[in-house]
Design a protein around this motif. Structure first.
Motif, mmCIF file in Angstrom:
data_model
loop_
_atom_site.group_PDB
_atom_site.id
_atom_site.type_symbol
_atom_site.label_atom_id
_atom_site.label_comp_id
_atom_site.label_asym_id
_atom_site.label_seq_id
_atom_site.Cartn_x
_atom_site.Cartn_y
_atom_site.Cartn_z
ATOM 1 N N GLU A 35 -0.257 3.046 -6.221
ATOM 2 C CA GLU A 35 -0.125 4.250 -5.398
ATOM 3 C C GLU A 35 0.829 5.279 -6.019
ATOM 4 O OE1 GLU A 35 -1.251 0.714 -3.078
ATOM 5 O OE2 GLU A 35 0.484 1.161 -4.359
ATOM 6 N N ASN B 118 0.815 -1.234 0.000
ATOM 7 C CA ASN B 118 0.000 0.000 0.000
ATOM 8 C C ASN B 118 0.843 1.275 0.000
ATOM 9 O OD1 ASN B 118 -2.409 -1.515 0.060
ATOM 10 N ND2 ASN B 118 -2.355 -1.622 2.290
ATOM 11 N N LYS B 119 2.147 1.135 -0.252
ATOM 12 C CA LYS B 119 3.032 2.288 -0.339
ATOM 13 C C LYS B 119 3.385 2.541 -1.806
ATOM 14 C CE LYS B 119 3.495 2.624 4.183
ATOM 15 N NZ LYS B 119 2.950 3.760 4.944
ATOM 16 N N PRO B 120 3.565 3.810 -2.206
ATOM 17 C CA PRO B 120 3.969 4.084 -3.592
ATOM 18 C C PRO B 120 5.388 3.608 -3.859
ATOM 19 C CG PRO B 120 3.993 6.105 -2.304
ATOM 20 C CD PRO B 120 3.385 5.044 -1.424
#
Length: 423
Positions: free
Chosen positions: A43, A24-26
């Motif tokens: 993301e 869920n992190k870019p």
């Protein structure tokens, strides 16, 4: 019924398997030599376009806390093999489409059981490998691609699986699909279709057959029929490549002939090895040499070298590649990139022997021994004499993660505290 399995943000997902804190992190993955962005997590897409030059986006990466990875193809290839192996255990009739995609055919599964069956495939892959996937299933291959796009677009609703079973679902899916997003329709053809007010896949299938054949080709006609629910496009077999290339950007600009000559020999040997893996031979090759486009004096040159006979011998291909680079090299330039492309490929089983000049028969036996030894030790233990025996090609990879699954000295280390108990 046909299906397609597609790994979600595959390169990023491979990195996340061993770095769960990135979920869920870019994040972005860079090409060889950390040149440009070749993969983005969902993301990161609002901040970084595909193909963005990394050095121009360094501030964007920092400002938006985007994690940057160097491409780790050894890791990606191994995890891809694991995913496809699991898929094969459920549906033996598959067609590998790319490193992260595979078509398959569902036989003997009742319609009412299809969704649960492919959900089981999806959940097994995610549990055993850790790679999230989306699966689309439909009566034809092209429709399964449409179903897959729906599964991805509405992931929360579909759970990553969408099945087109009836006519109303098919029509609704085609009306939802823009013409430029049809599998097999390129930019040029989609532009031509839009000029005729054909905006969706549904508009496309309403065109008369004779018009599609006349205005486009038999390929587009087959695609139209396949989208209409008639299974025209069958699962294919893996085809031999039409050409094979080995090109590299040098870590530093090279001005002298000898290091460039050695690099060309290495690239030529790499092409020859790939030829032998697919049991092909080449009839000619293309060698090129170029400076950086940012250098004060720009030079980009190439030459086609015709071979006297079809071959996959590293010795022969290296020698002729060097003859090509001898003609291209010119002093006074700082060369940044070079490459060798072997072309005119034919099957080694169809080799045309010449009465006057042909490959030395000892080469084939020698190449077989070299390939066997190098495969056994998983490295270039034996090289051609015009290669640097001590030099190993090293790309710029400032953000490279460990190989984890393909190198014994890079596997995960687990630290645990053992408390002794008195009995």
């Amino acid at each position: 019924m046909y299906g397609i399995l597609d790994c979600n943000s595959f390169y990023a997902s491979c990195e996340r398997v061993f770095k769960p804190y990135l979920i869920n992190k870019p994040m972005v993955v860079l090409s060889n030599n950390d040149g440009c962005v070749i993969a983005r997590s969902a993301e990161a897409k609002p901040f970084v376009p595909m193909g963005a030059e990394a050095f121009k986006f360094e501030k964007v990466f920092i400002d938006n806390n985007i994690y940057v990875c160097s491409s780790n193809y050894s890791l990606y290839g191994d995890l891809s093999t694991r995913v496809m192996s699991i898929l094969s255990s459920f549906v033996p009739n598959i067609e590998l489409y790319s490193i992260d995609e595979a078509f398959f055919k569902l036989d003997g599964i009742k319609e009412e059981e299809i969704e649960d069956y492919v959900l089981t495939i999806k959940n097994t892959i995610e549990k055993w490998v850790g790679i999230p996937v989306s699966i689309g299933v439909a009566p034809t291959k092209s429709l399964s691609k449409v179903a897959n796009k729906i599964a991805k677009k509405y992931f929360n609703k579909t759970k990553g699986v969408y099945v087109i079973l009836n006519e109303s679902q098919r029509i609704k899916a085609l009306q939802w699909t823009n013409v430029e997003n049809i599998w097999g329709i390129g930019r040029r053809i989609s532009k031509k279709l839009k000029s005729q007010n054909i905006k969706t896949a549904y508009d496309f299938i309403l065109l008369p057959d004779n018009l599609v054949r006349e205005k486009f080709s038999i390929v587009e006609l087959r695609l139209k029929k396949d989208l209409s629910g008639e299974p025209i496009i069958e699962l294919g077999t893996i085809k031999r490549k039409k050409n094979i290339a080995t090109t590299r950007t040098f870590e530093y600009a090279l001005k002298n002939y000898e290091p460039i000559r050695e690099r060309i020999a290495t690239f030529a040997n790499s092409c020859a090895e790939k030829l032998r893996k697919q049991h092909s031979e080449c009839n000619y090759l293309y060698v090129f040499l170029k400076t950086s486009k940012y250098s004060a004096v720009y030079r980009n040159v190439g030459i086609v070298v015709h071979l006297p006979f079809a071959t996959n011998s590293s010795i022969t291909i290296c020698n002729y590649a060097i003859k090509g680079i001898e003609q291209l090299f010119k002093k006074g330039y700082s060369y940044k990139k070079a490459g060798v492309i072997v072309m005119g490929l034919t099957s080694e089983k169809e080799h045309q022997f010449s009465l006057f000049k042909d490959e030395n028969p000892k080469h084939k036996l020698l190449m077989k021994v070299i390939d066997k030894v190098n495969l056994k030790y998983q490295k270039a233990s034996i090289k051609i004499a015009n290669q640097d025996l001590k030099k190993t090609w090293k790309m710029k990879q400032n953000h490279l993660s460990p190989k984890y699954t393909t190198a014994i000295d890079e596997i995960i280390e687990i630290k645990c505290n053992l408390k002794t108990q008195k009995i």
